[in-house]
Every structure is written in structure tokens, then in C-alpha cells.
Design an enzyme around this catalytic site. Sequence first.
Site, PDB file in Angstrom:
ATOM      1  N   HIS A 358     -45.111 -55.440  67.219  1.00  9.14           N
ATOM      2  CA  HIS A 358     -43.754 -55.397  66.693  1.00  9.14           C
ATOM      3  C   HIS A 358     -42.912 -56.415  67.452  1.00  9.14           C
ATOM      4  O   HIS A 358     -43.284 -56.840  68.553  1.00  9.14           O
ATOM      5  CB  HIS A 358     -43.145 -54.003  66.874  1.00  9.14           C
ATOM      6  CG  HIS A 358     -43.749 -52.954  65.980  1.00  9.14           C
ATOM      7  ND1 HIS A 358     -43.858 -53.113  64.616  1.00  9.14           N
ATOM      8  CD2 HIS A 358     -44.259 -51.719  66.263  1.00  9.14           C
ATOM      9  CE1 HIS A 358     -44.416 -52.025  64.090  1.00  9.14           C
ATOM     10  NE2 HIS A 358     -44.672 -51.166  65.065  1.00  9.14           N
ATOM     11  N   CYS A 401     -42.047 -59.220  63.673  1.00 10.44           N
ATOM     12  CA  CYS A 401     -40.754 -59.472  63.058  1.00 10.44           C
ATOM     13  C   CYS A 401     -39.910 -60.361  63.956  1.00 10.44           C
ATOM     14  O   CYS A 401     -40.051 -60.359  65.172  1.00 10.44           O
ATOM     15  CB  CYS A 401     -40.007 -58.160  62.822  1.00 10.44           C
ATOM     16  SG  CYS A 401     -40.704 -57.165  61.490  1.00 10.44           S
TER      17      CYS A 401
END
Length: 521
Positions: A358, A401
Amino acid sequence: MKSQGQHWYSSSDKNCKVSFREKLLIIDSNLGVQDVENLKFLCIGLVPNKKLEKSSSASDVFEHLLAEDLLSEEDPFFLAELLYIIRQKKLLQHLNCTKEEVERLLPTRQRVSLFRNLLYELSEGIDSENLKDMIFLLKDSLPKTEMTSLSFLAFLEKQGKIDEDNLTCLEDLCKTVVPKLLRNIEKYKREKAIQIVTPPVDKEAESYQGEEELVSQTDVKTFLEALPQESWQNKHAGSNGNRATNGAPSLVSRGMQGASANTLNSETSTKRAAVYRMNRNHRGLCVIVNNHSFTSLKDRQGTHKDAEILSHVFQWLGFTVHIHNNVTKVEMEMVLQKQKCNPAHADGDCFVFCILTHGRFGAVYSSDEALIPIREIMSHFTALQCPRLAEKPKLFFIQACQGEEIQPSVSIEADALNPEQAPTSLQDSIPAEADFLLGLATVPGYVSFRHVEEGSWYIQSLCNHLKKLVPRMLKFLEKTMEIRGRKRTVWGAKQISATSLPTAISAQTPRPPMRRWSSVS
């Protein structure tokens, strides 16, 4: 707009060639004398000057474009680009396209150079009084003929007083006569510094053209201008021979210099791209950090597929691969310290570091959810910190991301963010050092997507193109970005991929041949 290779008008028309020429004739009838001069000017460098000088109508110009294979019934995009530039956008309907479609394709298919665009823009900003003053300043070196602003600039170019790398004369004129045009020149310099130079499209690449483009010019500029001003000056150009060994592919990477908008000069960015040759038995190390489980963030289902295919592909390319699963912040520091001091770098030609996790803008999460700046990771491998990798390409691919926005437009998840965490600026992401490449799964501000069974779109596409495009692997990062634009989630969101600099890679076919992976579509 239909994809390249398809007609932009009804394929049911009888006598298609006549129909296409009729459309060209209609366009010609709607263009005036000044429009023709504009077209001729924009075609300089693409069509022989003698042919342009003899052209008295738009149809003459079209005929030359057809002869030079710059225009065809199957691919009239260059004409669409010209009409767009001269602000004859209503005429695009005769090519069955819209200005929005042209704008979307321009970043990857633009034929008119930035320099020619600049001169055309300046000509529109120079009125008759401005032109009279400029002619007065250069009276001794100008012919005694009536000039328009466009012919005046064309004459300066023809006489060698200005070119794409020398705008001193033009800047002096604008500074004295019409200072507001200096903004156009500064804009040109910035765009030229960060311009992504792509090679001509080959037949294999044609299938990617004409589809919905992934990254707009604005997206690219936003990403590149976020890099540090001093970053990635190309001080080194490694050259280690040119012979492939051990049956593994010989990789040649061009343009591995940084892309800082304010510091990268044109010769560095377009003419003196660094060349790295890989000829050692040991290609180098590939480190993969694969985070699946986190303290509170959602598990990254499907990430094992990414780690698996990355490992397989880079082993196939001749790298020694090390995979680290569910890495905490402390463990990440241990991995970085170990790799920084790894003696194996001395015998390798390249270093690859892949992070699957992430993330946030300019940073990635460890499995214990510590936010680690990308710069902090990359800084371990500068020439000062890791001398064994000096003047060798260091490639970082990050599937994470870089923001919270979804670009509007099977089970899909975003590599989610923790909104409680403060964003990290990309200005601190890149070391002020040569020989680095940073490939992000998405541009700043956007999420990246991962299939919970098949893996992430970015990594799967990256590996697929590494395999498929050998030996002509000329645009794999650009193609990775393009294919992202065609992938959509069930709610119509698309992912924007990003690379931090222009890169082209070619390779020889490894032996033995690689088996196909059923997990990659």
C-alpha cells in the site's frame, strides 16, 4: 476516434479512396490563404522545403503529406493535428473525430515539434506594430520584401539565427518589443526539458495506438515537475561493452538521466541519452518486497501473483532474485542495508528493486504500517552510499497508490491508503543522482488497482511486455502505461500509470525460450 488501422469514416462508403480525397477537398475549400501558409510552416522539417514552397493550396500540401506517408485514409491523425493547431477544429468533423480525441492522442502521437509549435504561437502573438519594430531592430540583416510574422520567424530560422536550442535572438526581440511572449518561450523550455521522446511506432505497437490514451500531457508535466530541481543530472554514461553472455538478454537503456523540469537541458534530454550495456555473466540483483498483510490496512489479495511473475521474468532476464514477504519498517531497513553493501553488485550490470504494498503520495507502507518515503529507499543506492552500483542503472518499480483519487472514465481493489496519514511530497522522492529510474503504478494523486486473484494491472502488464517485446523492447514502460487506460473496474474507474523519465530498452531474446504464463492476459 477509431483505433489506428481503422478508417475514421464509414467503411461502407463506396470507392473509399475517392471518398477520402473528397473529404480532403472539402477541408481545402474551407481554408484560406493564411491557413495554407500556416500548414506549410508547420510541415517544415517533415516535407521537403522545395515542395512546400511550390504549394499554393491546402490540397497541394495534402498531396505532399500523402506522398511522404504522413497522411493516409487509414491514419489521417497528422492532418487532424494540423487542423487542431491552426484552430480549424470544426473541420475535424470531416475526419470523423473531435478536438477532445485529438487532445487525448497528442501526447503520444504528436508530429509537429515543440519548437515549431512555439514559433507558430509567437507568430500569432506578434501584431503588425510588433512586427514593424522587430524588423526595424534587424533591418540590416533582412531582405527588402514584405513579411508576415510567420515568414519573419521562418526567415530567422532559415538564416540560423534561431533554432530549437538557441533562442537568444528571439528572446532579445520579445524582451524589447513584446515582453509578454517571453512566457511562451519559458513554457517551451520547460516542456522541452521534460518532453517524453518516443520512437516511431512499429507494426507491433500499432494495436495500442488510437485506443483511449492513458496519461494526458498535463498528468505527465505534473509528475515530472514534482521532481527535485537538482535531481538526476546525467553525470555518468556507463558503457560496459556490447556482447551478451550466458544466454541472457543484453539490455540497453537509453535516456536514464533524470527529468527535472528546470535543470535538464535539451542535449541531455534528447541528444546525449546515456547508454548502459550489459555484458556480464551476472546481470545483477532483483529485490522484491512483497507486502500482503498489514496491522489494520486491508490485505493485498493477489500480490503473490505479482511477486511470482516478477521473480520469473527477472530470473529469465539473467538476474538473481530475492523475495522478502511482509516486511516491517525495521526489516526494510535491514534489507536496504544488506543490499547497499552487497558485494555481488560489483559483478553485476544493473540493480532492480520492486515494492508491492500500500502507499501514499511519494511514500510506501511497511507491513507494520510505517510510512517510508520513496526517497529514503532509493537514497541507499546512490554512488556515494553504494559505490559498487556507481554508473550502473538502478530501476525501481513500485506497485502502490500515490493518492486517493480515482480517474473517472472480476473483483478489483485499490492499493488503499490510510487517510489519517499526512501526504508526503514527491519533491523528496528522487535522489539528486544519475542512473536512477522510478516507475510508479500510477501518477501522483491517484490510486492503483489490483485484481484479487490475478495481481495488479501495472505489474502484470509490465512483465507481460518484458516478455512479449523481446527483442524489440523499445517502449515497454510507455506501453505499460497505455494498456492501463484500457483496463477498467466495474464502476468505470481507470488507473493512470507513471514513469519518472523517458526510457527505451531493447533486448536480445534469452535462451531457452520462456514458457507462457496463463495468469497474464
